[in-house]
Design an enzyme around this catalytic site. Structure first.
Site, mmCIF file in Angstrom:
data_model
loop_
_atom_site.group_PDB
_atom_site.id
_atom_site.type_symbol
_atom_site.label_atom_id
_atom_site.label_comp_id
_atom_site.label_asym_id
_atom_site.label_seq_id
_atom_site.Cartn_x
_atom_site.Cartn_y
_atom_site.Cartn_z
ATOM 1 N N TYR A 144 0.858 -1.190 0.000
ATOM 2 C CA TYR A 144 0.000 0.000 0.000
ATOM 3 C C TYR A 144 0.890 1.234 0.000
ATOM 4 O O TYR A 144 1.818 1.340 0.806
ATOM 5 C CB TYR A 144 -0.900 0.017 1.239
ATOM 6 C CG TYR A 144 -1.809 1.227 1.309
ATOM 7 C CD1 TYR A 144 -2.802 1.428 0.348
ATOM 8 C CD2 TYR A 144 -1.680 2.166 2.332
ATOM 9 C CE1 TYR A 144 -3.638 2.530 0.410
ATOM 10 C CE2 TYR A 144 -2.527 3.272 2.398
ATOM 11 C CZ TYR A 144 -3.502 3.452 1.439
ATOM 12 O OH TYR A 144 -4.330 4.548 1.501
ATOM 13 N N ASP A 236 9.293 2.978 -0.247
ATOM 14 C CA ASP A 236 8.239 3.636 0.513
ATOM 15 C C ASP A 236 8.517 3.358 1.989
ATOM 16 O O ASP A 236 8.204 2.287 2.504
ATOM 17 C CB ASP A 236 6.873 3.081 0.095
ATOM 18 C CG ASP A 236 5.734 3.721 0.878
ATOM 19 O OD1 ASP A 236 6.022 4.396 1.888
ATOM 20 O OD2 ASP A 236 4.569 3.542 0.493
ATOM 21 N N LYS A 264 4.193 9.489 8.528
ATOM 22 C CA LYS A 264 4.048 8.966 9.899
ATOM 23 C C LYS A 264 5.048 9.573 10.906
ATOM 24 O O LYS A 264 4.867 10.698 11.342
ATOM 25 C CB LYS A 264 4.091 7.437 9.861
ATOM 26 C CG LYS A 264 2.936 6.892 8.970
ATOM 27 C CD LYS A 264 2.644 5.435 9.177
ATOM 28 C CE LYS A 264 1.675 4.908 8.126
ATOM 29 N NZ LYS A 264 0.312 4.761 8.526
HETATM 30 C C1 PLP Z 1 3.712 2.171 3.408
HETATM 31 C C2 PLP Z 1 2.703 3.265 3.312
HETATM 32 N N1 PLP Z 1 2.822 4.174 2.312
HETATM 33 C C3 PLP Z 1 1.960 5.191 2.181
HETATM 34 C C4 PLP Z 1 0.905 5.347 3.047
HETATM 35 C C5 PLP Z 1 -0.040 6.478 2.871
HETATM 36 O O1 PLP Z 1 0.169 7.429 3.855
HETATM 37 P P1 PLP Z 1 -1.025 8.427 4.260
HETATM 38 O O2 PLP Z 1 -2.057 7.603 4.937
HETATM 39 O O3 PLP Z 1 -0.341 9.419 5.161
HETATM 40 O O4 PLP Z 1 -1.499 9.057 3.001
HETATM 41 C C6 PLP Z 1 0.739 4.435 4.091
HETATM 42 C C7 PLP Z 1 -0.370 4.569 5.034
HETATM 43 O O5 PLP Z 1 -0.620 3.768 5.884
HETATM 44 C C8 PLP Z 1 1.658 3.364 4.218
HETATM 45 O O6 PLP Z 1 1.533 2.444 5.184
#
Ligand code: PLP
Length: 425
Positions: A144, A236, A264
């Site tokens: 994700y 990511d 985060k």
């Molecule tokens: C690995 C990863 N990338 C991107 C995101 C997206 O971040 P946001 O919820 O701040 O848009 C998340 C959200 O949980 C994530 O776990």
């Protein structure tokens, strides 16, 4: 456990917010029951609108590595709020936080702050396309990266929990540029990563199909395949950045990406994301280059202050402690499952872990079909009744914070003993 007030507010919420929530997993569809409406947090604990107290293993899905309402973070936010909450102009705080991240993370010489992880990954891929002149992206099933159109294919827990393979509302043209490969399958990657690919985006430690570490050599293999094809490797690190080490998964695995995405922890609980990489790549970003990306609240001073206050605590000793807390929780949950005779498998990286109800290792999204989601739902409800809040989906990670202590872990372990015993009966 009294839940009347939470139920009442949920009824109101459902009238004005889709499903009563602002992010689908919060609706508790996967585990049943009404979600508690949280009114307050302090350290490792939160309290709901009914006055129930919980040990929190959600920690806002990862940002709260210092726990709730850490005094230094609260002070930093208050001090900045008194000076103004947003200017739409540069502030020194952005420079300071950027310098802190550049000093900590191997591939990042320059970065841009945004307001969410979604924006970070979406923008990093724009840079990758601008730099390579190619359109296609490779991502992994169960990975994700936020909810931008091109990245919602086979996008892990949130979407999978609702029983949807992908989101509706995404044009075929956009989806056609996303190639999805099974995580940890380097042979499939060899076939997929060719000269048409702009970037491979990966959660270096997957966290959105539950906690799934890379197999030895997988990330290094991706690095080689990207170099061979002239594609960029994008880590990511929205979950893992400053969570598994100061330098994230890149530091821990020794594999250096071309671009990295953060969120985060770097915002200390306020809305922040960032993407960065080598200077030559980030020079494609406007106003230096032609890849446009902007934000009214980007680099927001409150968020920068909260991030700086948080990162200031994350020294080597902090990561040693997070590792020890994680190991203690893993051991307690493992023992609880074994004593109850319940098939369970705990996968963990430092302070991030998932208890899967299965006896087989989970190495990719394909393996998640083996997990017993109904059993997890029972476990979640039981733990909640015991005053422990777990993330409400089998395919999510639990997060520990530096505010948790050994006594908290033991209390969680004792609760798991009781709940799993009851489930076994
Ligand atoms: C690995 C990863 N990338 C991107 C995101 C997206 O971040 P946001 O919820 O701040 O848009 C998340 C959200 O949980 C994530 O776990």
């Amino acid at each position: 456990m009294n839940r009347n007030r939470s139920r009442e507010v949920m009824e109101r919420a459902r009238r004005v917010l889709p499903g009563g929530v602002d992010s689908p997993v919060r609706a508790y569809r996967a585990v049943g029951g009404e979600p508690p409406f949280i009114v307050r947090g302090a350290g490792a604990r939160v309290w709901d609108a009914d006055g129930n107290e919980y040990l929190d293993l959600v920690c806002s899905w990862g940002p709260l590595i210092l726990g709730h309402a850490h005094p230094d973070v609260v002070r930093a936010i208050n001090e900045q709020a008194a000076l103004g909450t947003s200017f739409g102009a540069p502030t020194e705080l952005e420079v300071e936080l950027a310098e802190t991240i550049v000093a900590a993370y191997p591939a990042v010489e320059m970065l841009r702050f945004v307001s969410s992880g979604t924006e970070a990954t979406m923008s990093a891929l724009r840079v990758a396309r601008a730099a390579t002149g190619r359109d296609r992206i490779v991502k992994f099933a169960g990975g994700y990266h936020g909810h931008s159109d091109g990245l919602l294919a086979r996008a892990g827990s949130g979407v999978a929990t609702l029983g949807l393979p992908d989101s509706a509302g995404i044009s075929a043209a956009v989806a056609a540029n996303t190639i999805v490969v099974e995580y940890n399958d380097i042979t499939a990657c060899e076939r997929a990563i060719d000269a048409s690919v702009a970037a491979v985006i990966v959660e270096p430690y997957a966290g959105n199909m539950g906690c799934v570490p890379p197999e030895p050599g997988f990330l290094a293999g991706l690095r080689v395949l990207c170099d061979r094809a002239g594609a960029l490797l994008v880590f990511d690190e929205v979950i893992t950045g400053f969570r598994v080490a100061r330098g994230g998964a890149a530091e821990r695995t020794g594999v250096v990406p071309d671009l990295a995405c953060f969120g985060k922890v770097i915002g200390g609980g306020l809305p922040v994301g960032a993407y960065g990489g080598w200077r030559a790549l980030m020079s494609h970003v406007a106003p230096l280059g032609p890849a446009y990306q902007a934000g009214t609240l980007s680099g927001n001073p409150l968020a920068m202050a909260a991030g700086l206050a948080t990162l200031a605590h994350l020294d080597e000793a902090a990561f040693v402690r997070l590792e020890a807390l994680g190991a203690r929780l893993e051991a307690r949950l493992d023992a609880a499952a074994a004593n109850a005779g319940v098939a369970a498998r705990i996968q963990r990286i430092g302070s991030v872990l998932t208890l899967f109800f299965t006896d087989r290792p989970i190495t990719s999204e394909r393996d998640t079909t083996h997990v017993d989601r109904a059993r997890f739902a029972r476990f979640h409800r039981g733990m909640r009744d015991e005053g422990v809040l777990l993330p409400p989906s089998q395919l999510e990670c639990a997060f520990l914070s530096l505010a948790h202590d050994d006594a908290d872990i033991d209390a969680i372990g004792d609760a798991a003993d009781r709940v799993l015993q009851e489930m076994a009966e």
